[in-house]
Enzyme design. Structure first.
Site, mmCIF file in Angstrom:
data_model
loop_
_atom_site.group_PDB
_atom_site.id
_atom_site.type_symbol
_atom_site.label_atom_id
_atom_site.label_comp_id
_atom_site.label_asym_id
_atom_site.label_seq_id
_atom_site.Cartn_x
_atom_site.Cartn_y
_atom_site.Cartn_z
ATOM 1 N N ASP A 203 -8.915 -76.566 -48.025
ATOM 2 C CA ASP A 203 -9.271 -75.645 -49.112
ATOM 3 C C ASP A 203 -10.763 -75.683 -49.460
ATOM 4 O O ASP A 203 -11.266 -74.774 -50.119
ATOM 5 C CB ASP A 203 -8.470 -75.973 -50.376
ATOM 6 C CG ASP A 203 -6.974 -75.946 -50.144
ATOM 7 O OD1 ASP A 203 -6.536 -75.240 -49.223
ATOM 8 O OD2 ASP A 203 -6.248 -76.641 -50.873
ATOM 9 N N GLY B 154 -5.409 -72.009 -49.802
ATOM 10 C CA GLY B 154 -6.632 -72.263 -50.572
ATOM 11 C C GLY B 154 -6.421 -72.764 -51.981
ATOM 12 O O GLY B 154 -7.370 -73.032 -52.699
ATOM 13 N N ARG B 155 -5.143 -72.762 -52.415
ATOM 14 C CA ARG B 155 -4.841 -73.164 -53.802
ATOM 15 C C ARG B 155 -5.640 -72.340 -54.808
ATOM 16 O O ARG B 155 -5.650 -71.131 -54.722
ATOM 17 C CB ARG B 155 -5.108 -74.664 -53.983
ATOM 18 C CG ARG B 155 -3.883 -75.487 -53.733
ATOM 19 C CD ARG B 155 -3.949 -76.883 -54.252
ATOM 20 N NE ARG B 155 -5.262 -77.489 -54.257
ATOM 21 C CZ ARG B 155 -5.521 -78.673 -54.769
ATOM 22 N NH1 ARG B 155 -4.558 -79.350 -55.336
ATOM 23 N NH2 ARG B 155 -6.716 -79.188 -54.727
HETATM 24 O O1 F6P Z 1 -4.227 -78.168 -50.246
HETATM 25 C C1 F6P Z 1 -3.912 -77.776 -48.966
HETATM 26 C C2 F6P Z 1 -2.814 -76.762 -48.960
HETATM 27 O O2 F6P Z 1 -2.590 -76.402 -47.618
HETATM 28 C C3 F6P Z 1 -3.039 -75.558 -49.863
HETATM 29 O O3 F6P Z 1 -3.928 -74.616 -49.311
HETATM 30 C C4 F6P Z 1 -1.610 -75.049 -50.016
HETATM 31 O O4 F6P Z 1 -1.466 -74.339 -51.217
HETATM 32 C C5 F6P Z 1 -0.810 -76.316 -50.066
HETATM 33 O O5 F6P Z 1 -1.591 -77.316 -49.434
HETATM 34 C C6 F6P Z 1 0.521 -76.209 -49.389
HETATM 35 O O6 F6P Z 1 1.235 -77.377 -49.598
HETATM 36 P P1 F6P Z 1 2.600 -77.718 -48.887
HETATM 37 O O7 F6P Z 1 2.267 -78.235 -47.517
HETATM 38 O O8 F6P Z 1 3.205 -78.745 -49.756
HETATM 39 O O9 F6P Z 1 3.396 -76.442 -48.793
#
Ligand code: F6P
Length: 356
Positions: free
Chosen positions: A132, A175-176
Site C-alpha cells: 500500500d 491500497g486500504r
Molecule cells: O495492506 C495490504 C492489503 O493487501 C490491503 O491493500 C488490503 O486491503 C488488505 O491487505 C487485504 O487483506 P486480506 O489479505 O486480509 O484480505
C-alpha cells in the site's frame, strides 16, 4: 549476538529478499539468526527455526515469505484466549531462546506490537513492508512497485478489450485508506479516470468523462482504489475480521461504481477486481534492491545497537525513524502531490465536478 526475525501482517513481494539480506549481513557480523514462523504467532506457539546462508539461498526472487506470516496474532490481545495479554509468556520464551534482539518486518500493525515489546525490554528493529506504500515517514516500501506493475499490466490488457467493444472498464485496486497503488498504477496504465480515497468523487463527473469518450468514439479506463468513495459517502467494506489489529477489509467499490454509472452512460460497463493478484508473485528488480537495502540497513542498526527504530527511505536514502512515531499512523496522498498534479495536467479525471 542472537537475533530473531519475523514477518507480520499481510505478505508482499520482497519479504524474502529482506529476510535474505538481514540474515546474510548479520551472519557476516558473526551473529546467530533465528527465523520466527508466522509473525508473533511463532513466539506464542514456540515455532522457530535456525537461519543460515543455505536457508536463504535462492529466495531473493520468491514471492511471499518463507517464514509465513499472520495478520491477527497480537500477543497483547491474544485471540486464542479471548483478548488475553500473553506478552509475558512471549518475553519468557524470548529469554529462554536467548534472543538479544528482534527484527520485525511488517506494516503499521506489526510496528505497534513491536513498539510495545520494545517497552517491555525486547530490543527491536523494524523494517516497513506493504504494497500500500502507506507507512508514515517512509516514502517507498518494497512490494509497492511490484503491485503497481500488476495494475499497469492489467490496465494494458483491459484497454485492448475495452477498445474492441467500446466499453467502460473499471479496475479496482488494493491500497486500504491510501490511493498510492491506484494513482501510480493508473498513471502507468494510462487510465482516463483515477479515483482515490483522498479525493472523494462525483459519479456524474465520472459519467461525464465516459460520455465524452463515447462521443469521441472511444472507450474509458477507470482505475479505482478500494478505499475510494463518493463525495459525502462512506468506504465500501467487504468484511469485518474479528481479532485483527485492523478489522476492516475494504472492497467492492468497483462494482458499486459500475451500477451507479451504467444508467448514466451508453456503453456497457464492466468491472475487474484485481485483489490479491497484486500481492503475490515475484518482486520487481526495484523491490528486490530496495528490500536488500532495507535488510542491510536493519542489520546495521542491530550491529550498532540502535533499537526502537524502523528503517525508512527518505530523499532516496536509507535512514531510520523511531518506531513510536510510525505505529498506528498512515501516509496518504496529499492534495498537492506531484502525481496528482501530473494526472490533472494530462487530462486524467479524478472524478471531481467541473474537471471533465
Ligand atoms: O495492506 C495490504 C492489503 O493487501 C490491503 O491493500 C488490503 O486491503 C488488505 O491487505 C487485504 O487483506 P486480506 O489479505 O486480509 O484480505
Amino acid at each position: 549476538m542472537h537475533i530473531g526475525i519475523l514477518t507480520g501482517g499481510g505478505d508482499c513481494p520482497g519479504l524474502n529478499a529482506v529476510i535474505r539480506a538481514v540474515t546474510l549481513a548479520l551472519l557476516a557480523d558473526g551473529a546467530r539468526v533465528t527465523g520466527i514462523e508466522r509473525g508473533f504467532l511463532g513466539l506464542v506457539e514456540h515455532r522457530v527455526r535456525p537461519l543460515d546462508a543455505a536457508a536463504v539461498t535462492g529466495i531473493l526472487a520468491e514471492g511471499g515469505t518463507i517464514l509465513g506470516t499472520h495478520n491477527k496474532a497480537n500477543p497483547f490481545e491474544w485471540f486464542g484466549a479471548e483478548g488475553a495479554d500473553v506478552s509475558g509468556e512471549v518475553m519468557a520464551y524470548v529469554h529462554a531462546l536467548g534472543l538479544d534482539a528482534l527484527v520485525a518486518i511488517g506494516g503499521d500493525g506489526t510496528m505497534s506490537i513491536a513498539q510495545r515489546f520494545c517497552a517491555l525490554g525486547l530490543p527491536v528493529v523494524g523494517v516497513p513492508k506493504t504494497i500500500d506504500n502507506d507507512i508514515a515517514l517512509n516514502e517507498r516500501s518494497f512490494g509497492f512497485d511490484s503491485a503497481v506493475a500488476v495494475v499497469a499490466e492489467a490496465l494494458d490488457r483491459l484497454a485492448t478489450t475495452a477498445r474492441s467493444h467500446g466499453r467502460v472498464m473499471i479496475a479496482e485496486t488494493m491500497g486500504r485508506y491510501a490511493g498510492w497503488i491506484a494513482l501510480e498504477g493508473g498513471l502507468a496504465g494510462g487510465a482516463d479516470v483515477i479515483l482515490i480515497p483522498e479525493q472523494p468523487f462525483d459519479v456524474d463527473a465520472v459519467a461525464a468523462r465516459c460520455r465524452a469518450n463515447e462521443d469521441a468514439g472511444g472507450c474509458t479506463l477507470v482505475c479505482i482504489a478500494e478505499g475510494a468513495h463518493e463525495r459525502g459517502g462512506a468506504m465500501t467494506v467487504r468484511a469485518q475480521v474479528a481479532d485483527s489489529p485492523d478489522p476492516i477489509r475494504l472492497g467492492g467499490v468497483g462494482h458499486w461504481l459500475q451500477h451507479a454509472l451504467q444508467p448514466r452512460v451508453r456503453s456497457e460497463v464492466r468491472t475487474t477486481l484485481l485483489g490479491h493478484v497484486q500481492r503475490g508473485g515475484t518482486p520487481t528488480p526495484y523491490d528486490r534492491v530496495l528490500a536488500t537495502r532495507f535488510g542491510v540497513h536493519a542489520a546495521r542498526l542491530v550491529a550498532t545497537g540502535q533499537f526502537g527504530r524502523m528503517v525508512a527511505l527518505q530523499g532516496g536514502v536509507c535512514t531510520s525513524v523511531p518506531i513510536a512515531e510510525v505505529a498506528n499512523r498512515n501516509r496518504t496522498v496529499p492534495p498537492d502531490d506531484e502525481l496528482l498534479r501530473a494526472a490533472r495536467a494530462i487530462g486524467v479525471s479524478l472524478g471531481q465536478a467541473g474537471q471533465g
